[in-house]
Design a protein around this motif. Structure first.
Motif, PDB file in Angstrom:
ATOM      1  N   ILE A   1     -12.641   7.027  -3.937  1.00  0.00           N
ATOM      2  CA  ILE A   1     -12.809   8.234  -4.748  1.00  0.00           C
ATOM      3  C   ILE A   1     -11.578   9.134  -4.633  1.00  0.00           C
ATOM      4  N   GLU A   2     -11.053   9.286  -3.438  1.00  0.00           N
ATOM      5  CA  GLU A   2      -9.848  10.106  -3.265  1.00  0.00           C
ATOM      6  C   GLU A   2      -8.673   9.512  -4.035  1.00  0.00           C
ATOM      7  N   TYR A   3      -8.574   8.188  -4.030  1.00  0.00           N
ATOM      8  CA  TYR A   3      -7.508   7.522  -4.781  1.00  0.00           C
ATOM      9  C   TYR A   3      -7.669   7.773  -6.282  1.00  0.00           C
ATOM     10  N   LEU A   4      -8.880   7.572  -6.797  1.00  0.00           N
ATOM     11  CA  LEU A   4      -9.123   7.775  -8.230  1.00  0.00           C
ATOM     12  C   LEU A   4      -8.904   9.232  -8.638  1.00  0.00           C
TER      13      LEU A   4
ATOM     14  N   PHE B   1       0.836  -1.198   0.000  1.00  0.00           N
ATOM     15  CA  PHE B   1       0.000   0.000   0.000  1.00  0.00           C
ATOM     16  C   PHE B   1       0.873   1.250   0.000  1.00  0.00           C
ATOM     17  N   GLU B   2       0.492   2.213  -0.850  1.00  0.00           N
ATOM     18  CA  GLU B   2       1.202   3.494  -0.901  1.00  0.00           C
ATOM     19  C   GLU B   2       0.273   4.677  -0.651  1.00  0.00           C
ATOM     20  N   PHE B   3      -0.992   4.565  -1.053  1.00  0.00           N
ATOM     21  CA  PHE B   3      -1.945   5.665  -0.931  1.00  0.00           C
ATOM     22  C   PHE B   3      -2.833   5.456   0.294  1.00  0.00           C
ATOM     23  N   SER B   4      -3.103   6.545   1.010  1.00  0.00           N
ATOM     24  CA  SER B   4      -4.044   6.458   2.126  1.00  0.00           C
ATOM     25  C   SER B   4      -4.698   7.807   2.388  1.00  0.00           C
ATOM     26  N   VAL B   5      -5.832   7.751   3.045  1.00  0.00           N
ATOM     27  CA  VAL B   5      -6.545   8.939   3.511  1.00  0.00           C
ATOM     28  C   VAL B   5      -6.991   8.673   4.942  1.00  0.00           C
TER      29      VAL B   5
END
Length: 143
Positions: free
Chosen positions: A49-52, A16-20
């Protein structure tokens, strides 16, 4: 805890690299004081949605991502006021669909949930699946 889509938890988690971050609101808790099981799906939606948006694939050219399936494995309870980091990664890319994996961790770094789901890229006018372009596939692969 052993979800069928996770072969090696440590290796899976390291990808995992992306997170909110989401903060548990009082209205998201039930009469027992912990997060209601249905609320986690809104956390997944927000993170997805934030990832996209971050990879510039949200609602391009009349196409939208539509959830085809979604499942969640609950590991620990979450409570009002806690901050949860929701991680998102692409597990597999099809012609017009993507398998997405999620990981939720509390402020102590403990896993509170894992999840996976498939989204399909659909055309708003036709309601039919639209294949990803090579450029879109590269964005989904993080390139």
């Amino acid at each position: 805890m052993k979800a069928k889509y996770i072969e090696d938890l440590q290796a899976w988690e390291s990808e995992f690299e992306f997170s909110v971050e989401v903060q548990v609101r009082f209205s998201e808790t039930d009469m027992f004081g912990h997060v209601n099981n249905t609320v986690v799906f809104t956390y997944l939606e927000f993170a997805r949605i934030e990832y996209l948006k971050a990879i510039d694939l949200m609602g391009k050219e009349g196409n939208i991502p539509v959830v085809a399936d979604l499942q969640c494995d609950y590991v620990r309870q979450m409570y009002f006021g806690e901050k949860i980091e929701v991680y998102v990664k692409i597990a597999q890319i099809g012609s017009s669909s993507v398998d997405i994996h999620y990981l939720g961790k509390n402020e102590k770094g403990e896993i509170v949930f894992t999840a996976r789901g498939t989204i399909v890229q659909m055309n708003v006018q036709t309601g039919k699946g639209v294949p990803f372009t090579e450029k879109e596939k590269q964005l989904l692969l993080g390139k």
